[in-house]
Design an enzyme around this catalytic site. Structure first.
Site, PDB file in Angstrom:
ATOM      1  CE  LYS A  76      12.699  42.795  20.196  1.00 26.99           C
ATOM      2  NZ  LYS A  76      12.922  43.633  21.173  1.00 26.99           N
ATOM      3  NE  ARG A 125      18.741  44.404  26.964  1.00 26.06           N
ATOM      4  CZ  ARG A 125      17.805  43.814  27.855  1.00 26.06           C
ATOM      5  NH1 ARG A 125      18.073  43.852  29.026  1.00 26.06           N
ATOM      6  NH2 ARG A 125      16.562  43.386  27.321  1.00 26.06           N
TER       7      ARG A 125
END
Ligand code: AP5
Length: 295
Positions: free
Chosen positions: A13, A175
């Protein structure tokens, strides 16, 4: 354009956002970067966020929302933005929708970057960031020696490579788990609104950039063209800013006695005096051109 990049930790990203910033001329708004900056500055937000970040958990929605609201209120986002790492929960996505409705700036596209789990772990374990300029590298795609031979734009010395504190094995596992539980449901949320595009984000950075551009389609192309022509026009518009950035010695116009004498001589002879782009005060001796009249 107003874009959201969705994807698991390590899906690229941040890397793709930075490329879009260059292509589209709109800012990247990365919730992770904003939180890390708050932690580094030791602000109240940073203090409250640090524990969750170190453990690979999400920071409280209310804290993140306040931070994003302030960031999207800044003037540079008026032409568009790329949201990277936000929203990450359904509550954040709903709050974003309300905020953008109030600002009459709805999203144009949400792109989901799909990468398989083994590749995510490989990318994260190879990630290194420059401690000074923050640029992100990867030891598996660019060897350490090549990275270190490049100069950091901040210090002028080779980049100082560091590993993010949350890029350790235990935190990465958490995560990834949190992503599956809290963030993956956003895919359906945005699909239902007709905004979702999914791309295969495996393969090298260039290839993924090409797929991303295709997914963003015609509006992105138009924005890229507008950004390019704005850059071409920029030297004229930003002349004052460029001038201010120069050292004083370079800014000062030479005021040689001969230069002054030449200007005085020209004025006496009734010729046009150097007017530095303002409307000429004198064209021929005694014939002042009234403002606004064509020459
Ligand atoms: P954040 O910083 O957002 O981390 P993340 O989402 O886990 O994403 P990453 O930054 O790890 O990965 P990326 O997808 O940007 O990949 P990158 O381009 O760097 O968040 C950190 C923490 O902050 C969270 O855990 C949470 O605690 C908190 N937080 C943040 N936002 C929040 C929110 N909205 N709500 C609550 N809490 C929040 O690429 C990774 C590596 O791969 C790099 O080395 C890169 O060079 C390399 N790479 C990239 N693309 C490719 C490619 N195509 N091929 C090979 N290598 C590649």
């Amino acid at each position: 354009m107003r874009i959201v990049l969705l994807g698991a930790p390590g899906s690229g990203k941040g890397t793709q956002s930075q490329r879009l910033v260059e292509r589209l001329g709109i800012p990247q708004v990365s919730s992770g970067d904003l939180l890390r900056a708050a932690v580094a500055r030791g602000t109240e937000l940073g203090r409250r966020a640090k524990e969750a970040m170190d453990g690979g958990r999400l920071v409280d929605d209310s804290l993140v929302l306040q931070m994003i609201r302030e960031r999207l209120g800044a003037g540079d986002t008026r032409r568009g933005f790329i949201l990277d790492g936000f929203p990450r929960t359904l509550a954040q996505a709903e709050a974003l929708e309300r905020l953008l409705r109030d600002l009459t700036q709805p999203l144009d596209a949400v792109v989901q970057l799909e990468v398989d789990a083994a590749e995510l772990v490989r990318r994260i374990s190879g990630r290194r960031c420059c401690a000074d300029c923050g640029r992100v590298f990867n030891l598996f795609t660019s060897p350490r020696a090549a990275i270190e031979s490049e100069l950091c734009p901040r210090t002028g010395a080779p980049h100082r490579l560091t590993q993010r504190p949350d890029d350790n094995e235990a935190t990465v596992a958490e995560r990834l788990r949190v992503y599956e539980e809290k963030t993956r449901p956003l895919i359906d949320f945005y699909r239902a609104r007709g905004l979702l595009r999914v791309i295969d984000a495996m393969g090298d950075v260039e290839e993924v950039s090409r797929r991303l551009s295709q997914a963003l389609g015609a509006p992105a192309l138009r924005a890229a063209r507008a950004a390019k022509s704005a850059t071409r026009r920029a030297p004229h518009r930003t002349g004052a800013r460029r001038k201010a950035a120069q050292p004083k010695s370079a800014r000062r116009r030479p005021k040689s006695a001969t230069g002054r004498a030449a200007r005085r001589g020209k004025a006496r002879a009734g010729l046009r005096v150097n007017t530095r782009g303002k409307s000429p005060r004198t064209t021929r001796a005694g014939q002042g051109r009234p403002k606004g009249k064509p020459r």
